[in-house]
Design an enzyme around this catalytic site. Structure first.
Site, PDB file in Angstrom:
ATOM      1  N   LYS A  30     -23.605  18.594  33.183  1.00 43.34           N
ATOM      2  CA  LYS A  30     -23.826  17.072  32.850  1.00 43.34           C
ATOM      3  C   LYS A  30     -25.225  16.771  32.632  1.00 43.34           C
ATOM      4  O   LYS A  30     -26.076  17.457  32.736  1.00 43.34           O
ATOM      5  CB  LYS A  30     -23.450  16.096  34.081  1.00 43.34           C
ATOM      6  CG  LYS A  30     -21.528  16.450  34.161  1.00 43.34           C
ATOM      7  CD  LYS A  30     -21.205  15.530  35.244  1.00 43.34           C
ATOM      8  CE  LYS A  30     -19.684  15.628  35.309  1.00 43.34           C
ATOM      9  NZ  LYS A  30     -19.279  14.546  36.465  1.00 43.34           N
ATOM     10  N   TYR A  71     -12.122  11.326  29.482  1.00 37.10           N
ATOM     11  CA  TYR A  71     -11.951  10.915  30.997  1.00 37.10           C
ATOM     12  C   TYR A  71     -11.021  10.144  30.843  1.00 37.10           C
ATOM     13  O   TYR A  71     -10.799   9.190  31.871  1.00 37.10           O
ATOM     14  CB  TYR A  71     -13.381  10.404  31.524  1.00 37.10           C
ATOM     15  CG  TYR A  71     -14.256  11.172  31.844  1.00 37.10           C
ATOM     16  CD1 TYR A  71     -13.968  12.340  32.999  1.00 37.10           C
ATOM     17  CD2 TYR A  71     -15.763  11.347  31.681  1.00 37.10           C
ATOM     18  CE1 TYR A  71     -14.909  13.361  33.507  1.00 37.10           C
ATOM     19  CE2 TYR A  71     -16.633  12.294  32.254  1.00 37.10           C
ATOM     20  CZ  TYR A  71     -16.304  13.155  33.132  1.00 37.10           C
ATOM     21  OH  TYR A  71     -17.289  14.195  33.719  1.00 37.10           O
ATOM     22  N   PHE A  87     -14.828   3.391  38.518  1.00 41.79           N
ATOM     23  CA  PHE A  87     -16.033   3.895  38.498  1.00 41.79           C
ATOM     24  C   PHE A  87     -15.806   4.306  36.757  1.00 41.79           C
ATOM     25  O   PHE A  87     -16.972   5.137  36.338  1.00 41.79           O
ATOM     26  CB  PHE A  87     -16.196   5.248  39.393  1.00 41.79           C
ATOM     27  CG  PHE A  87     -15.278   6.216  39.492  1.00 41.79           C
ATOM     28  CD1 PHE A  87     -15.114   7.163  38.436  1.00 41.79           C
ATOM     29  CD2 PHE A  87     -14.528   6.198  40.587  1.00 41.79           C
ATOM     30  CE1 PHE A  87     -14.074   8.069  38.556  1.00 41.79           C
ATOM     31  CE2 PHE A  87     -13.391   7.250  40.490  1.00 41.79           C
ATOM     32  CZ  PHE A  87     -12.912   8.183  39.550  1.00 41.79           C
ATOM     33  N   ARG A  92     -22.543  22.402  43.033  1.00 43.28           N
ATOM     34  CA  ARG A  92     -22.794  21.048  43.416  1.00 43.28           C
ATOM     35  C   ARG A  92     -23.499  20.830  44.831  1.00 43.28           C
ATOM     36  O   ARG A  92     -24.375  20.176  45.119  1.00 43.28           O
ATOM     37  CB  ARG A  92     -21.529  20.188  43.401  1.00 43.28           C
ATOM     38  CG  ARG A  92     -21.109  19.868  42.100  1.00 43.28           C
ATOM     39  CD  ARG A  92     -19.646  19.163  42.206  1.00 43.28           C
ATOM     40  NE  ARG A  92     -19.251  18.521  40.781  1.00 43.28           N
ATOM     41  CZ  ARG A  92     -17.910  18.417  40.838  1.00 43.28           C
ATOM     42  NH1 ARG A  92     -16.993  18.795  41.456  1.00 43.28           N
ATOM     43  NH2 ARG A  92     -17.551  18.070  39.356  1.00 43.28           N
ATOM     44  N   GLU A 143      -9.187  18.541  27.188  1.00 38.83           N
ATOM     45  CA  GLU A 143     -10.794  18.370  27.399  1.00 38.83           C
ATOM     46  C   GLU A 143     -11.278  19.088  26.054  1.00 38.83           C
ATOM     47  O   GLU A 143     -12.248  19.010  25.436  1.00 38.83           O
ATOM     48  CB  GLU A 143     -11.258  18.834  28.705  1.00 38.83           C
ATOM     49  CG  GLU A 143     -10.765  17.661  29.634  1.00 38.83           C
ATOM     50  CD  GLU A 143     -11.065  18.222  31.018  1.00 38.83           C
ATOM     51  OE1 GLU A 143     -10.749  17.364  31.843  1.00 38.83           O
ATOM     52  OE2 GLU A 143     -11.645  19.265  31.282  1.00 38.83           O
TER      53      GLU A 143
HETATM   54  P1  CMP Z   1     -15.693  15.164  37.108  1.00 42.86           P
HETATM   55  O1  CMP Z   1     -15.430  16.441  37.729  1.00 42.86           O
HETATM   56  O2  CMP Z   1     -16.406  15.322  35.740  1.00 42.86           O
HETATM   57  O3  CMP Z   1     -14.376  14.420  37.093  1.00 42.86           O
HETATM   58  C1  CMP Z   1     -14.428  12.971  37.160  1.00 42.86           C
HETATM   59  C2  CMP Z   1     -15.599  12.329  37.511  1.00 42.86           C
HETATM   60  O4  CMP Z   1     -15.598  10.992  38.064  1.00 42.86           O
HETATM   61  C3  CMP Z   1     -16.045  13.005  38.694  1.00 42.86           C
HETATM   62  O5  CMP Z   1     -16.826  14.465  38.330  1.00 42.86           O
HETATM   63  C4  CMP Z   1     -17.273  12.385  39.310  1.00 42.86           C
HETATM   64  O6  CMP Z   1     -18.474  12.254  38.547  1.00 42.86           O
HETATM   65  C5  CMP Z   1     -16.719  10.884  38.733  1.00 42.86           C
HETATM   66  N1  CMP Z   1     -16.156  10.361  40.091  1.00 42.86           N
HETATM   67  C6  CMP Z   1     -15.095  10.628  40.777  1.00 42.86           C
HETATM   68  N2  CMP Z   1     -14.873   9.881  42.171  1.00 42.86           N
HETATM   69  C7  CMP Z   1     -15.905   8.881  41.826  1.00 42.86           C
HETATM   70  C8  CMP Z   1     -16.177   7.868  42.660  1.00 42.86           C
HETATM   71  N3  CMP Z   1     -15.452   7.372  43.483  1.00 42.86           N
HETATM   72  N4  CMP Z   1     -17.306   6.880  42.237  1.00 42.86           N
HETATM   73  C9  CMP Z   1     -17.940   7.237  40.917  1.00 42.86           C
HETATM   74  N5  CMP Z   1     -17.529   8.463  40.380  1.00 42.86           N
HETATM   75  C10 CMP Z   1     -16.537   9.079  40.596  1.00 42.86           C
END
Ligand code: CMP
Length: 138
Positions: free
Chosen positions: A10, A50, A58, A103, A127
């Site tokens: 990212k 997404y 979010f 992470r 994806e």
């Molecule tokens: P990712 O694995 O890219 O998949 C979906 C993304 O949504 C996740 O990582 C986070 O970056 C984001 N995400 C998930 N939950 C939340 C949350 N509660 N608030 C903000 N972003 C979120």
């Protein structure tokens, strides 16, 4: 069973020059890089990528973040790739992610959480088709 999965480094990790370290972890584990590209999401492609989160509060923050700068997308291949790569990246909320996960070692954020990885075969097909448009469902 050997299978493929998609990861996306990212914008936060790309800006912090962590891409090489992150890709090394997957290579050291034994995964093979099948496709690799640096990529700028358009808003439309990000919303498609997404789309499972479209109704979440979010969603707009997530789309804004992923289009904010370059990412690096990679298709990895190896035994049990989808689940093993998810284990290696750790919990979505980076501040909860176990040390030793990507992470857990590099991030503290939720939106800015270093890396994305497909969570299922269906997600991988969808994806990877967004980013590597020539790929087809098997
Ligand atoms: P990712 O694995 O890219 O998949 C979906 C993304 O949504 C996740 O990582 C986070 O970056 C984001 N995400 C998930 N939950 C939340 C949350 N509660 N608030 C903000 N972003 C979120």
């Amino acid at each position: 069973m050997s299978e493929q999965t998609l990861i996306v480094v990212k914008p936060d990790a790309f800006a912090r020059k962590l891409t090489g370290k992150i890709l090394s972890r997957f290579e050291e584990k034994g995964f093979v890089i099948k496709e690799l590209k640096s990529y700028n999401f358009s808003k439309e492609k990000a919303e498609e990528f997404y789309s499972a989160h479209k109704s979440k509060p979010f969603f707009h923050e997530l789309v804004s973040f992923i289009i904010s700068s370059k990412v690096v997308a990679c298709i990895l291949e190896g035994e049990n790739a989808i689940n093993t790569v998810r284990l290696m990246i750790g919990s979505t909320r980076s501040f909860d992610a176990q040390p030793g996960t990507i992470r857990g070692d590099y991030g503290l954020g939720i939106t800015e959480n270093i890396i994305h990885a497909s969570d299922s075969y269906e997600s991988f097909i969808k994806e990877s088709n967004v980013i590597f448009d020539s790929r087809k469902s098997k």
